[in-house]
Scaffold this active site. Sequence first.
Site, PDB file in Angstrom:
ATOM      1  N   GLU A 232       0.852  -1.192   0.000  1.00  0.00           N
ATOM      2  CA  GLU A 232       0.000   0.000   0.000  1.00  0.00           C
ATOM      3  C   GLU A 232       0.887   1.240   0.000  1.00  0.00           C
ATOM      4  O   GLU A 232       0.691   2.147  -0.791  1.00  0.00           O
ATOM      5  CB  GLU A 232      -0.947   0.004   1.208  1.00  0.00           C
ATOM      6  CG  GLU A 232      -1.904   1.194   1.171  1.00  0.00           C
ATOM      7  CD  GLU A 232      -2.958   1.193   2.280  1.00  0.00           C
ATOM      8  OE1 GLU A 232      -3.289   0.125   2.816  1.00  0.00           O
ATOM      9  OE2 GLU A 232      -3.437   2.292   2.611  1.00  0.00           O
ATOM     10  N   ARG A 310      -7.532   2.636  13.344  1.00  0.00           N
ATOM     11  CA  ARG A 310      -8.398   1.474  13.137  1.00  0.00           C
ATOM     12  C   ARG A 310      -8.362   0.538  14.354  1.00  0.00           C
ATOM     13  O   ARG A 310      -9.332  -0.164  14.636  1.00  0.00           O
ATOM     14  CB  ARG A 310      -8.068   0.727  11.840  1.00  0.00           C
ATOM     15  CG  ARG A 310      -9.213  -0.163  11.367  1.00  0.00           C
ATOM     16  CD  ARG A 310      -8.914  -0.848  10.042  1.00  0.00           C
ATOM     17  NE  ARG A 310      -9.438  -0.195   8.865  1.00  0.00           N
ATOM     18  CZ  ARG A 310     -10.724  -0.243   8.462  1.00  0.00           C
ATOM     19  NH1 ARG A 310     -11.627  -0.909   9.163  1.00  0.00           N
ATOM     20  NH2 ARG A 310     -11.096   0.392   7.390  1.00  0.00           N
ATOM     21  N   GLU A 712     -10.408  -8.372   4.269  1.00  0.00           N
ATOM     22  CA  GLU A 712      -9.743  -8.388   5.566  1.00  0.00           C
ATOM     23  C   GLU A 712     -10.487  -9.098   6.700  1.00  0.00           C
ATOM     24  O   GLU A 712      -9.873  -9.807   7.492  1.00  0.00           O
ATOM     25  CB  GLU A 712      -9.453  -6.935   5.998  1.00  0.00           C
ATOM     26  CG  GLU A 712      -8.500  -6.234   5.078  1.00  0.00           C
ATOM     27  CD  GLU A 712      -8.363  -4.755   5.416  1.00  0.00           C
ATOM     28  OE1 GLU A 712      -9.339  -4.005   5.221  1.00  0.00           O
ATOM     29  OE2 GLU A 712      -7.293  -4.356   5.877  1.00  0.00           O
TER      30      GLU A 712
END
Length: 757
Positions: A232, A310, A712
């Site tokens: 990423e 997160r 995920e």
Amino acid sequence: KSLKQSIKNLDSYTHVRGESLYVDDVNVRQGTFHAVVFDSPKAHGKIKHIDYSKAEALEGVERIFTYKDVPGKNQIGGIIPDEPLFAENDVHFWGMPIALIVAETEFIARKARSLIDIDIEELPVITTAKQAKANGSFINAPRSFSLGDTENAFKDCEYIFEGETFSNGQEHLYIEAQGAYAEPLENGNIKITSSTQGPTAVQKTTAQVLGLAMHKIEVDVTRLGGGFGGKEDQATPWAVMVALATFHLNQSVKLILNRHDDLRMTGKRHPYESSYKIGLSKDLKILAYEAEFLQNSGAAADLSPAIAERTLFHATNSYFVPNVTTTVISCKTNLPPNTAFRGFGGPQGMFVIESAIAKAAHEIGVSPRQIQEANLLDENDTFSYGQIAKKVEAKNTWHSAKKIFNIEDLEQEVEDFNKNNSSFKKGLAFMPITFGISFTNTPMNHARALVHIYLDGSIGISTAAVEMGQGVNTKMMQIAADVFSIPIEKIKIETTNTTRVANTSPSAASSTADLNGKATLKACKALLERLKTVASEDLNTSEDQIELKDEFVYVNNKKSNLSWTELISKTMLKRVALTENAHYATPEIHFDKTKEKGHPFAYHVYGTAIITTTLDCIRGTYEFDSVKIVHDYGKSMSEGIDLGQVEGALAQGIGWMTMEEIAYNDDGKLLSNALSTYKIPDIFSVPKEVEVIPVETDGNDMAILKSKAVGEPPLMYGIGAYFAIQNAIKAFNPNYDLKFHAPMTPEKVLMGLYENN
Ligand code: GUN
Ligand code: MOS
């Protein structure tokens, strides 16, 4: 069988024939140079002197590039500009890039690397988050979420428990290592072929480092041999390096990290050291939960702040807790900058509350399952970040799993087995999951699709989606095939390229199919309307009578003579555009970081897994008998692909929790630097039986064709493996002290089996 039941990942055809193209397979131009990165042999220190002369003198070495050759900014940090492309005067982790050696062959470049002399004045090395905290070494300010009044709620609790947990990092181990290839175009333009999840990040960062406008840099991605978050942000430096070399040499340059270099130079999943306090009522309701997460961020921010966030979003997993205070601290250490990894901090947060529940259950003398079940999230419950839970499937998946898999029988089996066996013991654990879908950073939730219908009726689609094995290209084809009612053979998914779809978010956050699929759907639907207009004119009827079915135009459900191909050529003759560009931005989502409240997720994915393990109590080894899952796919649009994602994520989650053990020594040197010392699940260690049943649900319209994100969430089922093993240890050794220190390797199991006796 319908398309959604029978569809295979279309890449599998080229994969099994070895025809799939990766960066290393690009047909390079004549005269292409090959590069190797020279990196720091120390984790922290001041560079006193570097002698490149012997390396430069080696025949076949073209040039060695350092920070001095950067025409723009020597800076690749995304969220925080704290990471140089090449070290300047000091080094912050073992493996930090210092220079790029460019030579006629990779072999020569590698040889040259061994001839570089470097003198580093060593400074103290921090490898753990706790050491960093003690030293005041942080990436940014801590973040906290809170709901209710935690402090007062503890006063009403019958039971209060505190504890500490550790979860280790995880190596991505994408089969295709990091790499990139740059080639010069005319006028100083550069084209980069990159193995990245984020083509725009590569383009933007390259432009910044080279001091060029973004339009001079084109980034193209065919597919990745796995990403898992590791590409990423961290596919960027290698792409920038080859572009820098190409900029100076006006020649194409290729860099493919070998496995050793990749393992040493790249960041991993963040290790977390956490502490918690959990308070329960007499009837096992969690009334209060407090947690502090120390994130080992490594030497630069990379995506750590977003990952930390997160962790807070998922700190209470699938449970409703009315009083919550969670804090995360990103700690700066001398490890490679840790980065995105499937789950993105969520798994680390969820491991802590599962540990707290296991501890509480043990102390109270109940099954963890009772506490889990008593606290499952319900419709209209509030998450600590303010979002109201809607269309909740937590209880549905939990109770469905109990029923479908005959939990009484399963538990009886385990009990009987443990009664009748002395050197083998079984353990069982439940693992519910709840995972929010959307980039937590609201502005990132958008995508575009560019759809061309060619004049022979074949179609080319470009989106921002990067195919990395997850089957997103197949899903895009399905969407177009469904809208136009044509076979998938008529549709091609183009490479992901910044000149066709610009300013994109990375393929990440499980959201790629949703965002790009919705944009593709929108573009196809706009084209369909146009085609219907042409058809209705041609057939002298009104548009609402027209339907496209099986490559023909139907009027009032009757097949006409007008075929798909003819319709396309008629549209062309009428000078109507056969191209559409659509933009999709997730509606309804918002988040206010000053209040830490909002509605950040389009929806949540739910599920429940039941994991059973058998321990060999002589050896400390374990096998997983079965993993039985009721999973919330919504209404899956590609059942085989989605099942593959669940199975792969599960194996990866089990690996993280049980056998994958990253080790750095106190000097910050990576010890688990090869596959001989870093063990990931193989065909022998995955569960003998994996059964995944879709939960019955109406689905959710925020998901593409009601088919929920699947990348995920299922990784976190693997957390159950840790607790299943621990339950088996307890069955063998009643004096065993529970531990919350992942991974649960066979060595730790063996010690636990015989401790305190
Ligand atoms: N990967 C998983 N979740 C996220 C997210 O929220 N943001 C980003 N950038 N990557 C992710
Ligand atoms: Mo992110 S872990 O690349 O989905």
